[in-house]
Design a protein around this motif. Structure first.
Motif, short mmCIF file in Angstrom:
data_model
loop_
_atom_site.label_atom_id
_atom_site.label_comp_id
_atom_site.label_asym_id
_atom_site.label_seq_id
_atom_site.Cartn_x
_atom_site.Cartn_y
_atom_site.Cartn_z
N GLY A 23 -7.48 2.01 2.46
CA GLY A 23 -8.38 3.03 2.96
C GLY A 23 -8.41 4.32 2.15
O GLY A 23 -9.26 5.18 2.38
N CYS A 48 -6.94 5.09 -1.92
CA CYS A 48 -7.29 4.87 -3.33
C CYS A 48 -7.85 3.46 -3.57
O CYS A 48 -8.58 3.24 -4.52
CB CYS A 48 -6.10 5.12 -4.25
N GLY A 49 -7.47 2.51 -2.72
CA GLY A 49 -7.98 1.14 -2.83
C GLY A 49 -7.28 0.27 -3.84
O GLY A 49 -7.63 -0.90 -4.02
N CYS A 55 -4.51 -1.14 -3.71
CA CYS A 55 -3.72 -2.20 -3.08
C CYS A 55 -4.58 -3.35 -2.57
O CYS A 55 -4.04 -4.34 -2.08
CB CYS A 55 -2.94 -1.63 -1.90
N CYS A 113 0.85 -1.19 0.00
CA CYS A 113 0.00 0.00 0.00
C CYS A 113 0.89 1.24 0.00
O CYS A 113 1.53 1.57 1.00
CB CYS A 113 -0.91 -0.01 1.23
S1 FES Z 1 -2.28 2.06 -2.34
FE1 FES Z 1 -3.36 1.40 -0.61
S2 FES Z 1 -4.96 2.81 -0.39
FE2 FES Z 1 -3.84 3.54 -2.08
#
Ligand code: FES
Length: 96
Positions: A50, A52-53, A55, A18
């Motif tokens: 939490g 961009c999502g 990951c 992430c």
């Molecule tokens: S890379 Fe994990 S929330 Fe964006």
């Protein structure tokens, strides 16, 4: 001189999953070993996914991989004991 295998292991331990939160796969594995059992748990404990999502898929894969390793390791220990022993190896199943 550090062996290539050790360098790869160190590199693999610090692979970022992430980027938004700066969380590595090692941190995710540690959280799973301490009881996180879902992406929701990881999000609550580490913040993974939490923002961009992007990951989420990789974090879920690390979660599954860590759980799979945890379920295989007891059997690997028995197999290793059996290979060292000349006699029978007693195996007592433990509740999950
Ligand atoms: S890379 Fe994990 S929330 Fe964006």
């Amino acid at each position: 001189m550090v062996s290539i295998r050790l360098e790869i292991r160190i590199w693999m331990r610090s692979m970022y999953v992430c980027l938004c939160k700066g969380i590595t796969d090692g941190q995710i594995r540690e959280a799973v070993q301490q009881g996180c059992d879902s992406l929701r748990d990881l999000r609550r404990e580490l913040g993974v996914g939490g923002q961009c999502g992007k990951c989420a898929r990789d974090a879920r894969e690390v979660l599954r991989d860590t759980r799979a390793q945890a379920s295989v390791q007891p059997y690997a220990a028995v197999a290793a004991a059996a290979s060292r022993s000349s006699g029978p190896v007693l195996f007592t199943p433990q509740p999950a």
